[in-house]
Design an enzyme around this catalytic site. Structure first.
Site, PDB file in Angstrom:
ATOM      1  N   ASP A  53     110.688 -77.127 -22.069  1.00 34.09           N
ATOM      2  CA  ASP A  53     109.736 -76.955 -23.149  1.00 34.09           C
ATOM      3  C   ASP A  53     109.476 -78.296 -23.832  1.00 34.09           C
ATOM      4  OD1 ASP A  53     108.311 -75.110 -25.083  1.00 34.09           O
ATOM      5  OD2 ASP A  53     109.724 -76.062 -26.447  1.00 34.09           O
ATOM      6  N   GLU A  86     106.516 -79.253 -19.789  1.00 30.80           N
ATOM      7  CA  GLU A  86     105.294 -79.588 -20.498  1.00 30.80           C
ATOM      8  C   GLU A  86     105.279 -81.085 -20.772  1.00 30.80           C
ATOM      9  OE1 GLU A  86     104.064 -75.958 -23.311  1.00 30.80           O
ATOM     10  OE2 GLU A  86     106.048 -76.730 -23.756  1.00 30.80           O
TER      11      GLU A  86
END
Length: 665
Positions: A349, A378
């Site tokens: 994340d 990400e």
């Protein structure tokens, strides 16, 4: 000078501000002593249990033992002794299995609140206390023989992202342990119409990897009151190395959540499916309540120049992966999940908050165990992190982090529209000038002579060194799902058109050279009632109604056909940039909202000598010129059949409105 020093050393500033009479001051966080080797905070044996805590700024460390995981008074209290590298240690004799423990740190005159330490491997309910446990007793039968399913290359991965509760909580799932780890161990589950659900649905679809949303111990759901049905995605970490009790059948039993998580992994492996864990090392649930902050104040979090805590996560803080012990923590945590839980991959994340060197070390550590372990994340942050941009694991730097992939928002947004505006469409809605961004996604975010980078959205330079460094997708848990996005972008859209555009979008994803990724339920046309950010929405919004599989069997079969196409034909997963540049050629087209390419000369050793893919987002039939020859269509008018749907001869093909065609010689 004193004021500047205190501003630079947030931890020291905090200690002095509460009137401490004794502190350990260091010139910088880099001067904190660190252990020479890896250590365990709790190491159990029937004869004794050894405890250790890294707390280099502490003046005293206390260990308390409890009979319960929550509530009650401490039954035994021990003082730890300070040793080398900032480690405090003690040994408690006798068999203490079944008890719970906390550490408390005194810095100067202030006692920090009790916590489970920073590296608990087992905890009581709600993760407030560590649990003394022999982890070997949590292994299910046959665990020693558990093997990860074969994966020859990273390019072969096909990822299916899911939330435990979304996937199995609806009554139509036929699953007994809805919303639990054990839901993915139940075979033979069906919806009321007889369609397969649960793990058998995943096998039928054919994906290679299940990406489970955060499943470690997180803070927003009260495990003592699960009947309340409170929902959260889990991006609020408390204990990074313990499964969350909310997905177990008994959160009060420390062994239960561990054993059931392993049973889930074991069942998926037996089904031929690998398991990816979503990890959120970039921030914690809170600062003051964090085990990190209660143990070594300031160290594990980055600060701004004025001494305040930075917040690149948008969640109140950002961790300092560039500091030695946070970097070591992340590397060791990933290794632990691989070795103890047999995990096959990790999704990071807000990976752009982490420094690139830490991600390189994580990749290297995984490679030592198994190079086929998948690592992606990400490649961005919510706000600018407190490190120079060139040092971060941002998308722009992925070419310097080999073996790690990032999501392509270029392809995603070129297909469906930008993240910042739900109503604004793109290629699927008939907007022009999206073709180069789609082509950039098709080649896997690498340099390609036929992609005009000046027309690609968000970036002007290729960021992937290899196509396997790009995750190809059109939607995920975060933001609107595909159906909701199309409904919002194209108000009043009827179901037939919705299905056509859904199929077109996923055809672009699955024929790209990146690693394809789909969001759970998209294959049965799930929606989330238009909710953009459903991280704490109820089951009425998030749960998948499995009757949709019966209602939308045609769409499921199309997704299943895309998976089968990709698995059967290596031309769509070449894996190497030079092979993509050699074999993938874009065909000339007239006008916009049309992309066509071919994979030539038995690309990747494919049995199909020539493959042509056409993506037509126009609301009318398009005609494309191809190399002359005899072709078989395997994707045509919204159907997929690898044995062939119809034959073509010549050098032109007509493609129906808002659909894709895949031909081969």
């Amino acid at each position: 000078m004193k004021k500047q020093l205190l501003t630079a050393l947030t931890g020291a500033a905090v200690l002095l501000s509460v009137g401490c009479t004794k502190t350990k001051n260091f010139a910088s966080y880099a001067d904190y002593p660190t252990p020479a080797e890896h250590y365990l905070e709790m190491n159990y044996s029937p004869e004794k249990t050894d405890f250790a805590l890294w707390a280099p700024t502490a003046d005293e460390v206390r260990l308390s033992l409890y009979t319960e995981g929550l509530g009650g008074e401490a039954q035994e209290i021990y003082n730890l002794k300070e040793g080398k590298g900032g480690l405090w240690k003690c040994t408690v004799k006798g068999d203490k299995q079944g008890l719970f423990y906390t550490f408390a740190v005194r810095i100067g005159e202030k006692w920090m609140e009790e916590c489970a330490g920073i590296d608990a491997k087992a905890v009581g309910v709600n993760g407030q206390r560590g649990a003394i446990l022999d982890l070997d007793t949590t292994d299910p039968e046959g665990w020693a023989e558990d093997k990860r399913p074969a994966l020859e290359r990273l390019a072969d991965a096909i990822i299916y992202e899911m939330h435990h509760r979304d996937f199995s909580i609806h009554a139509t799932s036929g699953v007994k342990n809805g919303g639990k780890f054990l839901a993915l161990t139940e075979e033979g589950t069906r919806n009321p119409k007889g369609e397969l659900t649960g793990i058998d649905h995943l096998k039928e679809l054919g994906i290679t990897h299940v990406h489970i949303l955060p499943s470690y111990d997180y803070g927003s759901v009260d495990e003592t009151n699960l009947a309340a049905g409170k929902y959260n995605w889990g991006y609020d970490p408390v204990n990074y190395n313990v499964p969350d009790g909310g997905y177990s059948t008994n959160p009060f039993d420390p062994a239960c959540r561990i054993r059931e998580f392993k049973q889930m992994v074991q069942a998926l492996h037996k089904a031929g499916i690998r398991v990816v864990l979503d990890v959120v090392y970039n921030h914690t649930f809170s600062i003051d309540g964090s085990n990190f902050e209660r143990t070594v104040p300031g160290y594990f979090f980055r600060q701004r120049e004025d001494g305040s805590y930075a917040d690149a996560s948008g969640c109140g803080n950002e961790t300092a992966s560039d500091r030695e012990m946070m970097r070591r923590y992340m590397v060791e945590s990933v290794k632990y999940w691989i070795e103890e839980y047999h995990l096959d991959g990790f999704r990071f994340d807000l990976m752009g908050i982490h420094d690139a060197e830490t991600m390189r070390q994580i990749r290297a550590a995984a490679d030592e165990i198994d190079p086929s372990i998948l690592i992606y994340g990400e490649g961005w942050a919510a706000q600018a992190p407190q490190l120079p941009a060139e040092e971060l694991a941002m998308k722009a730097n992925m070419h310097t982090i080999e073996g790690v992939a990032a999501f392509s928002d270029e392809l995603r947004d070129a297909l469906r529209g930008p993240f910042h505006s739900n109503e604004q469409g793109a290629f699927l809605a008939g907007l022009e000038n999206m073709e180069e961004s789609i082509k950039f996604g098709i080649v896997g975010a690498i340099a390609h002579p036929q992609v005009d980078m000046q027309q690609v959205n968000y970036v002007k330079e290729p960021w992937a060194k290899e196509p396997t460094q790009m995750i190809s997708y059109v939607s995920c848990h975060d933001d609107m799902c595909l159906v909701d996005r199309l409904k919002t972008t194209l108000p009043g859209i009827d179901k037939k058109r919705l299905v056509r555009l859904d199929k077109l979008a996923q055809t672009a994803v699955f024929t790209s050279q990146g690693i394809p990724f789909i969001f759970t339920g998209e294959e049965v046309m799930r929606d989330k009632k238009g909710v953009h950010n459903s991280y704490q929405s109820p089951d009425e919004i998030n749960a998948i109604d499995w009757m949709l599989k019966s209602e939308n069997r045609d769409l499921f079969d199309y997704y299943k056909g895309l998976v089968a196409l990709r698995k059967a034909h290596p031309a769509f997963r070449l894996g190497k940039a030079e092979l993509v540049r050699e074999h993938l050629e874009f065909l000339p087209v007239e006008g916009s909202n049309l992309v066509a390419f071919r994979l030539k000369n038995n690309a990747g050793g494919d049995a199909w000598s020539e493959i042509v893919v056409v993506l037509n987002a126009r609301q009318k039939t398009a005609e494309v010129e191809l190399p002359e020859g005899n072709y078989t269509a395997v994707c045509y008018d919204g159907k997929i059949d690898l044995n062939g749907l119809k034959n073509f001869s010549g050098k032109r093909v007509k493609v129906s409105a808002e659909s894709a065609v895949i031909l081969h010689q």
